[in-house]
Design a protein around this motif. Structure first.
Motif, mmCIF file in Angstrom:
data_model
loop_
_atom_site.group_PDB
_atom_site.id
_atom_site.type_symbol
_atom_site.label_atom_id
_atom_site.label_comp_id
_atom_site.label_asym_id
_atom_site.label_seq_id
_atom_site.Cartn_x
_atom_site.Cartn_y
_atom_site.Cartn_z
ATOM 1 N N LEU A 56 0.831 -1.205 0.000
ATOM 2 C CA LEU A 56 0.000 0.000 0.000
ATOM 3 C C LEU A 56 0.865 1.255 0.000
ATOM 4 O O LEU A 56 0.536 2.256 -0.660
ATOM 5 C CB LEU A 56 -0.931 -0.007 1.214
ATOM 6 C CG LEU A 56 -2.017 -1.094 1.225
ATOM 7 C CD1 LEU A 56 -2.851 -0.992 2.495
ATOM 8 C CD2 LEU A 56 -2.909 -0.987 -0.006
ATOM 9 N N LEU A 110 2.067 1.729 -3.526
ATOM 10 C CA LEU A 110 1.012 2.294 -4.365
ATOM 11 C C LEU A 110 0.867 3.795 -4.128
ATOM 12 O O LEU A 110 0.640 4.568 -5.063
ATOM 13 C CB LEU A 110 -0.316 1.590 -4.084
ATOM 14 C CG LEU A 110 -0.508 0.189 -4.674
ATOM 15 C CD1 LEU A 110 -1.825 -0.408 -4.197
ATOM 16 C CD2 LEU A 110 -0.471 0.233 -6.198
ATOM 17 N N SER A 111 0.992 4.207 -2.882
ATOM 18 C CA SER A 111 0.872 5.628 -2.570
ATOM 19 C C SER A 111 2.036 6.425 -3.135
ATOM 20 O O SER A 111 1.847 7.519 -3.678
ATOM 21 C CB SER A 111 0.792 5.814 -1.053
ATOM 22 O OG SER A 111 0.742 7.184 -0.708
ATOM 23 N N SER A 134 4.489 5.365 -5.577
ATOM 24 C CA SER A 134 4.822 5.197 -6.989
ATOM 25 C C SER A 134 3.635 5.408 -7.917
ATOM 26 O O SER A 134 3.790 5.937 -9.022
ATOM 27 C CB SER A 134 5.416 3.800 -7.225
ATOM 28 O OG SER A 134 6.586 3.612 -6.457
ATOM 29 N N ALA A 135 2.436 4.962 -7.494
ATOM 30 C CA ALA A 135 1.256 5.100 -8.350
ATOM 31 C C ALA A 135 0.424 6.328 -8.004
ATOM 32 O O ALA A 135 -0.592 6.583 -8.662
ATOM 33 C CB ALA A 135 0.391 3.846 -8.248
ATOM 34 N N LEU A 142 -1.602 6.876 -5.632
ATOM 35 C CA LEU A 142 -2.962 6.574 -5.196
ATOM 36 C C LEU A 142 -3.131 6.989 -3.735
ATOM 37 O O LEU A 142 -2.280 6.667 -2.897
ATOM 38 C CB LEU A 142 -3.257 5.081 -5.347
ATOM 39 C CG LEU A 142 -3.330 4.541 -6.778
ATOM 40 C CD1 LEU A 142 -3.556 3.034 -6.761
ATOM 41 C CD2 LEU A 142 -4.431 5.228 -7.565
ATOM 42 N N VAL A 176 -4.072 6.030 -0.890
ATOM 43 C CA VAL A 176 -4.506 4.889 -0.086
ATOM 44 C C VAL A 176 -4.715 5.265 1.375
ATOM 45 O O VAL A 176 -5.423 4.563 2.100
ATOM 46 C CB VAL A 176 -3.484 3.736 -0.198
ATOM 47 C CG1 VAL A 176 -3.447 3.184 -1.598
ATOM 48 C CG2 VAL A 176 -2.100 4.197 0.230
ATOM 49 N N CYS A 218 -1.591 -5.521 -5.671
ATOM 50 C CA CYS A 218 -1.627 -4.105 -6.051
ATOM 51 C C CYS A 218 -2.724 -3.831 -7.075
ATOM 52 O O CYS A 218 -3.444 -2.826 -6.981
ATOM 53 C CB CYS A 218 -0.269 -3.685 -6.612
ATOM 54 S SG CYS A 218 1.066 -3.666 -5.395
ATOM 55 N N ALA A 225 -5.938 -1.367 -6.490
ATOM 56 C CA ALA A 225 -6.134 -0.232 -7.397
ATOM 57 C C ALA A 225 -7.478 -0.324 -8.111
ATOM 58 O O ALA A 225 -8.174 0.687 -8.290
ATOM 59 C CB ALA A 225 -4.990 -0.180 -8.408
ATOM 60 N N GLY A 254 8.714 0.536 -6.781
ATOM 61 C CA GLY A 254 7.594 0.366 -7.690
ATOM 62 C C GLY A 254 7.921 -0.467 -8.913
ATOM 63 O O GLY A 254 7.059 -0.679 -9.769
#
Length: 293
Positions: free
Chosen positions: A206, A209-210, A212-213, A215, A217, A242, A246, A268
């Motif tokens: 998570l 994701l926060s 690199s992407a 998002l 979260v 992931c 997402a 990532g």
């Protein structure tokens, strides 16, 4: 004994002896020279001349040692059935695990189904990363020939989910990873629950994701579930986790003909997985068109 008729004649060579005395078991072992002995359970038997009640630390240790001497001296395989604690550990002294050659855990299907998973915690004769998959039937416990159908056979029929092509021991297994991401108010802490996935690895993914992407979260409570009751330790399931999270955050579904097999690094990046040919073959057999690695 009432279940013996379902064994198709195998019970004719099976001796059931009702006793709690290890001395009786040792005498029968020497006189009959059986192909194998099953003691059910080690916490309910006792050895004459040893202090303490059955199940005490002293009795369990000495009973196991006496059975070990017969097993090695007479070359008879002996299976000891043991109780477990609420924490999932073998009840009794730790020396019991050191005495035996293998420690196997038979786990129930956490989903409440008939599935059983056999894991090796210790094995002096082979690897400990092998798993046995079984199902409890009216005829007893039988091997599960097609594990992927159990764990990923209904993939895509529920909410946001992604299929991970994992390897358990030497067996390629496709599992469905479901995710539920629900937004929460700013002043409410986001809850994180994982079933079948290590919670610490979930927190790491998570965070990736926060970072690199991009998002958000931190504004979502996240629930993860591996269908079928399987616990996955293969890091190549990272990408499926992931993608499932997402997809739930975006409110979309993953293409039903795509499976995933890649470890996600802290930056990532996607890292390759081992035994790719087995994963590809299993994914192709179940009708998946693409495997993202």
């Amino acid at each position: 004994a009432t279940r013996l008729p379902v064994l198709d004649g195998a019970h004719e060579s099976l001796l059931v002896h009702a006793t709690t005395s290890v001395d009786d078991v040792l005498q029968l072992a020497v006189s009959l020279q059986p192909a194998a002995i099953v003691v059910d359970s080690i916490q309910t038997v006792y050895l004459d001349g040893v202090t303490g009640a059955a199940g005490s630390v002293t009795q369990v240790r000495e009973c196991a040692a006496a059975l070990l001497r017969v097993a090695k001296g007479q070359r008879i395989p002996i299976l000891l059935v043991g109780h477990v604690t609420k924490a999932g550990e073998i009840a009794g002294p730790r020396v019991l695990e050191h005495v035996v050659d293998a420690v196997l855990y038979l786990e129930n299907d956490v989903a409440g189904g008939p599935g059983r998973i056999l894991r090796a915690l210790k094995n002096r004769f082979g690897p400990t990363d092998e798993v046995g998959l079984f199902a409890m039937t009216p005829r007893g416990m039988e091997a599960l020939p097609d594990a992927s159908l159990k764990f990923a056979g209904e993939a895509g029929t529920g909410g946001p989910a992604a299929v991970a092509a994992c390897v358990e021991g030497s067996r390629a297994v496709l599992v469905e990873v479901q995710a539920l991401a629900n937004s929460v108010p700013k002043d409410v802490p986001a809850r994180r629950v994982a079933t079948g996935v290590d919670i610490n690895r979930m927190h790491m993914l998570l965070a990736i994701l926060s970072k690199s992407a991009k998002l958000p979260v931190y504004r979502y409570e996240v629930y993860l579930n591996v269908t079928g009751g399987l616990r996955i330790t293969d890091p190549s399931a990272d990408l499926a986790v992931c993608v499932a999270v997402a997809a739930s955050m975006k409110g979309c579904r993953v293409a039903p003909d795509v499976a995933f097999a890649a470890e996600v690094g802290l930056g990532g990046e996607l890292r390759g997985c081992t035994q790719l040919a087995r994963r590809l073959g299993e994914a192709r057999r179940l009708g998946f068109e693409r495997l993202i690695v």
